[in-house]
Design a protein around this motif. Sequence first.
Motif, short mmCIF file in Angstrom:
data_model
loop_
_atom_site.label_atom_id
_atom_site.label_comp_id
_atom_site.label_asym_id
_atom_site.label_seq_id
_atom_site.Cartn_x
_atom_site.Cartn_y
_atom_site.Cartn_z
N ASP A 1 0.86 -1.19 0.00
CA ASP A 1 0.00 0.00 0.00
C ASP A 1 0.89 1.23 0.00
O ASP A 1 1.32 1.71 1.05
CB ASP A 1 -0.91 -0.02 1.24
N HIS B 1 -9.79 -6.63 3.37
CA HIS B 1 -9.17 -5.42 3.90
C HIS B 1 -10.09 -4.21 3.70
O HIS B 1 -10.03 -3.24 4.47
CB HIS B 1 -7.82 -5.18 3.23
N ARG B 2 -10.95 -4.26 2.70
CA ARG B 2 -11.90 -3.16 2.48
C ARG B 2 -12.86 -3.03 3.66
O ARG B 2 -13.30 -1.94 4.00
CB ARG B 2 -12.72 -3.40 1.19
N LYS C 1 -10.10 -2.19 7.72
CA LYS C 1 -8.95 -1.36 7.34
C LYS C 1 -7.80 -1.46 8.34
O LYS C 1 -6.65 -1.20 8.00
CB LYS C 1 -9.39 0.11 7.22
#
Length: 442
Positions: free
Chosen positions: A193, A306-307, A310
């Motif tokens: 990320d 993960h959405r 978070k």
Amino acid sequence: MYNILIVDDEPLICRGLASLLNASGLNIEHIYTAHNGYEALDYLRMENIDLLVTDIQMGSMSGIELMQQAKIIKPWVQVIIISAHETFQYAQLAIRLGAKDYLIKPLNSEQFLGSVRHVLLHMDRPVRDQDQLMSDLQEHFHMAVPNQKRTELMNRLLAENTENRESIVSELSLLHNVSFAGPYYAIVKIRLDLASGGRHVTDKDGILLQYAVLNIANELLDREWDHQAFYSTEQEVSIVIQWDETRYGDSSVDKINQLEMIGRSLHFNIHKFLGFQCVVGISHILKGHAFLGELSKQANKAMLWHREHKDHHVFYYGDFKWGVLSEEEPTDEEMAAQNNLIVERASEYIHQNYAQKGLTLNEVAQKNHVSPNYLSYLFKKNTGFNLWEYVIKLRMEESKRLIQNSDLRRYEIAERVGYESPEHFSKIFKKYFGISPSEMKK
């Protein structure tokens, strides 16, 4: 400064090793000692332990079992095993689980200190400044670009609809020295990320960071895992892990727990050394390379969670209940209900069993058919308590009640709330309440 935990059922050995370390000149903040695996687990759960030094044979919990539990709690804890027996099988299993050394009793003082010194000095500190990070990466990683044809073949092998998988496996074996003997496989995927680092990352720096992730993965896995790591998409690295029949048949190690340890170690080290978050997806384990496409899809699906979460970064596909026929994602309402049920059942099990000696996170997770990693996350998110903090809370509240309302002796109370050692019980009690059991009684 480092915190070290020494575990041996012979108090004299604990005192001797602690004395050696205190006089060693190493940058040690605190040395903890425990006389069995259960006491050691309490320290691992409550303190910031960097190095675990443990005997291998200790009554009800062996050093190998302790190491497995320690790696579930904190996969990055370094371990040195000490043993009175020069047994190859023990040594092999300890090294496979990530032990940094295996020392034979009676210990040579210089050899022991040399081993500890080596482990501590190699516990590198993270790079704090990002400009310095990129400079160091450019200096240390000379970008020997992974073989593009091999990378292409590996990605074709993992594609869901690949029909000529056998020919790809043959080509990888003949031309690129990549063996897929298996027969058991799992896939771990890492997605970097770049937005999490707090600054703009150029395309060139992105490529360099992906290369660094690949190197970290290989560094962690090279010694004891049969694996292939490669680029899959931008900012993503895939890892195929395989076991032969013998290693897969070893029932002393829970394979899913091991995969989660790998996932959590990858996340920890990538964030530590690169300063970026990443998401890790872990597939099931299936037999036969014909299922590599399915395993790849599972790892991708695991990362999708993960959405919804978070603040969580390592996801095992088996923790999420997909539609039986459609494999569709459940709705938010269905997911919330499922998670609440997991926490409710875990809480109920803990209330019924908190006084059980040797209760572990792994046991609670198995009863709920989820991984320890996901259960820990959900329990903290839903209740505000770390799961083991909750166990200790129940134990301490019950012990306080018994002290104030009964004439039971300290060892009897310790026994009733799940502690083998009255001394260890007293330490936990004083840490929790700020006074000793005898002071509370008065």
